[in-house]
Every structure is written in C-alpha cells, then in structure tokens.
Design a protein around this motif. Structure first.
Motif, short mmCIF file in Angstrom:
data_model
loop_
_atom_site.label_atom_id
_atom_site.label_comp_id
_atom_site.label_asym_id
_atom_site.label_seq_id
_atom_site.Cartn_x
_atom_site.Cartn_y
_atom_site.Cartn_z
N SER A 1 8.07 28.99 26.30
CA SER A 1 7.58 30.05 25.44
C SER A 1 6.29 30.59 25.99
O SER A 1 5.51 29.88 26.62
N THR B 1 3.41 21.68 22.34
CA THR B 1 4.31 22.56 23.08
C THR B 1 5.32 23.17 22.13
O THR B 1 5.53 22.67 21.01
N PRO B 2 6.00 24.27 22.53
CA PRO B 2 7.04 24.84 21.68
C PRO B 2 8.12 23.82 21.30
O PRO B 2 8.60 23.81 20.16
N LYS B 3 8.50 22.95 22.23
CA LYS B 3 9.51 21.94 21.92
C LYS B 3 9.00 20.96 20.87
O LYS B 3 9.72 20.61 19.92
N LEU C 1 8.93 22.86 17.42
CA LEU C 1 10.23 23.14 16.82
C LEU C 1 10.88 21.87 16.30
O LEU C 1 11.45 21.86 15.20
N ARG D 1 5.85 32.77 15.30
CA ARG D 1 4.89 33.03 16.39
C ARG D 1 3.51 32.47 16.05
O ARG D 1 2.81 31.93 16.92
N ILE E 1 5.33 29.25 18.44
CA ILE E 1 6.59 29.42 19.15
C ILE E 1 6.79 30.92 19.33
O ILE E 1 7.24 31.61 18.43
N PHE F 1 15.01 33.26 19.18
CA PHE F 1 14.79 32.06 18.37
C PHE F 1 16.06 31.20 18.34
O PHE F 1 15.99 29.97 18.37
N ALA G 1 16.02 29.19 21.39
CA ALA G 1 15.08 28.07 21.29
C ALA G 1 15.69 26.92 20.49
O ALA G 1 15.57 25.75 20.87
N ARG H 1 0.33 22.12 13.81
CA ARG H 1 0.29 22.06 15.27
C ARG H 1 -0.31 20.73 15.74
O ARG H 1 0.19 20.10 16.67
#
Length: 374
Positions: A92, A104-106, A109, A293, A297, A305, A308, A366
């Motif tokens: 991302s 991280t995005p992973k 999510l 966002r 992400i 999305f 993802a 986060r």
C-alpha cells in the motif's frame, strides 16, 4: 433477473398521504443525513421525551392489511456484474495522514478483522450489551457482533435509517438493538405495520434516541411501502440492472426520510447478503474508503480494497472475528460458500474502519496492530 413489463415503472409508494404531510420534515431530514454517519459522534442524547404520535387512520391500515403476509420475492440471483479479475495488491502507498504509522497494511487489515479490534471500533456500551444478550437464550441481532450477512435486506434498511441520522455512534447502535430484538422484534415490514407507528415510537423512546417522533413516522412509512413485496422486488431488480447506483436511487425514492447517504449505507451492508453480492460486490462508499485510508490502508477504490482482502488476510493472524456466527467468524466457509466468506470480511472491515474513525481511535488501533503482530 429480467424486468417484467408491468413493473417497468417506479413502484407506487403506499404512504403518499404520510409523505405529503411530512414533506418539509423529510427534506430537512435528508439534509441532516449528509452529516449522519461521519459527524454523528458529537450528538448528545435528547433529555426530554417527545409527544406520542397520533394513531394512523383506519383507511391507511386497511390498505396495509391487504399486503400483510404475502411472501417476499427473493433478492438478486443472477447478477449481471462480472467478477473482478484484478490481482490483489501486496502492499500500500504511504498516506500523509498516517505518516509514521507503526503498522503495515497487512498488520492493520488482519488486526481490523480480528476480535482484538472491537474495543477500538465500537462503543463500550454496544459491546457490553451485545455480549450480555448473546450469552442468553434465543436470537439476538446487533450491529457490532452479528455478521451483516445474517441481516435481511429490510433489517439493513432499518440500520441505514438509524446510521444515516445525526446521532451519536452509541445511540445509533442502541436504537438498532432495541428495534430488532425483544420485546419489539421489528424485523419485517409486516411486524411494524401490525404494531403501528405508536409502537415504533415506544421502541425509540426505550432506546432514548433523538428525533423519535419524526423517525417513527419515517420507519412506519417505510414499512408500509415495503409491506408490498413488489417494492423489495423492484429494489432487487435495480440492483441487477444498475448496481449500487440503481439501489441508492431506489432507496432514496421509496424510503421516507432517507437520501443518498442512507442508500450508500444500505448498499454497503446488503452486498454480503446471500444473492445480492453478484449485483453489488465489491462496493464501498466514499466515507468508508476514507476511513480505511485514514487508518493506514491506502486503497484507491472498492476493487483495490477487495484485492487487499484477498491478498493480505492471514487467518493465522486473524484467528476469530468475534462474530456470533462462528463459521464466518473463524473463516471456515469454504467451497461454494467461499465467496460469501470474503464478502462478509470485506463488509466487516469497512464497517469497523468507519467505526474506529467515528470513535476517534485510529492512532490507538494502529499502535495496537503493530504490537499484536510484531
């Protein structure tokens, strides 16, 4: 699903007299709706009860009785929208809004879909009430812990009504819990029409929500419209013919007091209900994508999305989504049900991201995501 010639015109609203009487209120509600789901966390509870609504005329009740008990036609079954072949993204972009993001995005999510995220996405009152009620006997539906795939389309319309209004996050969810469960059980149009507008007002009074008189009138009018099976069938046809755009327009035209925002909420939630995904999925409204966002992400659109979700979710990290439906909650739907599993994950992630931003806990989530999977 082919459109019948006799149904080519817009379905006639059963509550024309009601809509005419409250035209000015309806327009005002649609303006207020624009601030509903994003700015509703600043609203306060209304201290004084509103006067009880007047009883409906007997003539209107007679019209409704003619439709009560009819079997509802099913949702879309043969979607016209081709399944996306877009490859899932493996990373991302970095958003300026989340510079210095420790996760991280992973990580974000997977944490968002796990039960660990619940305190960051929903009010404590909602989670406590849902947990207490779910531990008892019988069915119990709530916004936070019931999979959106288990709601009926009409129940999603009720949710959209309450989520689109300028209510606090906790107040909207409390109202949903109150209307859909004992002692009111307003899960179908027939339930509401039979109970009457005054009983809807009593449910909203029990929830201690705002705008009780106006909301009761709108919800009762919606039930009158959708007690006619043809109205829901027409909505299903709009989904097949014109996707989310058609659904949003139809909701705006057939649900008193709802505008574009309410239609977007309905389309976002109903897309994981069996039969509706072929026509609507993947769909994400702008407010939900902005929330995703803001968490960190940075996806471009709904298909991004979806990529993802399909590319980054690791069930060894998620473990359990914390939903009442244990098979969905643990990612155990496989084979022919795999698509429904992914659709449910898609909607749950959107709803939780939006809830997290409404709760003002994006930074906390986060940090927690980074610590959970470090």
């Amino acid at each position: 699903m082919a459109r019948k010639k006799s149904q080519a015109t817009k379905p006639e609203i059963n509550a024309k007299e009601l809509a005419s009487r409250s035209k000015q209120e309806n327009e005002g509600a649609k303006e207020a709706e624009q601030q509903g789901e994003v700015e509703n966390n600043n609203a306060a509870e209304e201290p004084e009860p509103e006067p009880e609504p007047e009883a409906k005329k007997e003539e209107a009740g007679a019209d409704v009785d003619a439709h009560a008990g009819q079997k509802r036609k099913g949702p879309p079954t043969a979607g016209t929208k081709a399944k996306s072949n877009k490859a899932p993204r493996q990373g991302s972009r970095t958003s300026s809004r989340t510079a210095g993001n420790p996760a991280t995005p992973k990580q974000l999510l997977n944490f968002l879909l796990s039960s660990k995220s619940l305190p960051y996405c929903f009010p404590a009152e909602e989670l406590e009430a849902a947990k207490d009620a779910s531990s008892g006997k019988g069915k119990f539906k709530c916004y936070s812990l019931t999979s959106p795939s288990s709601f009926t389309p009409f129940e999603h319309l009720i949710c959209a009504h309450l989520l689109a209004k300028p209510l606090s996050h906790a107040l909207g969810m409390r109202s949903i819990r109150t209307l859909l469960n004992e002692p009111f059980n307003f899960s179908t149009p027939e339930d509401i029409v039979q109970a009457g507008e005054k009983r809807v007002w009593e449910a909203l009074e029990a929830a201690r929500t705002q705008h009780r008189q106006k909301t009761a009138t709108y919800i009762f009018g919606m039930a009158q419209n959708y007690a006619d099976d043809e109205t829901m069938f027409a909505l299903a046809e709009e989904a097949n013919d014109d996707g989310p755009k058609g659904v949003i327009a139809h909701v705006k035209n057939t649900v008193p007091g709802l505008g574009v925002v309410g239609g977007e909420i309905f389309a976002r939630r109903v897309q994981c209900v069996d039969g509706w995904g072929d026509a609507l999925w993947p769909y994400a409204d702008g407010k939900a994508l902005d929330a995703v966002r803001e968490i960190g992400i940075d996806v471009r659109d709904a298909e991004d999305f979806q990529g993802a979700i399909e590319g980054l979710i690791d069930w060894s990290l998620v473990g359990d989504m914390g939903l009442q439906e244990r098979d969905v909650s643990k990612g155990e739907l496989v084979g022919e049900e795999m698509e429904m599993q992914v659709q449910a994950e898609f909607v749950v992630a959107l709803e939780r991201a939006l809830g997290c931003i409404l709760e003002g806990k994006g930074a906390e989530l986060r940090k927690a995501a980074a610590q959970a999977f470090s």
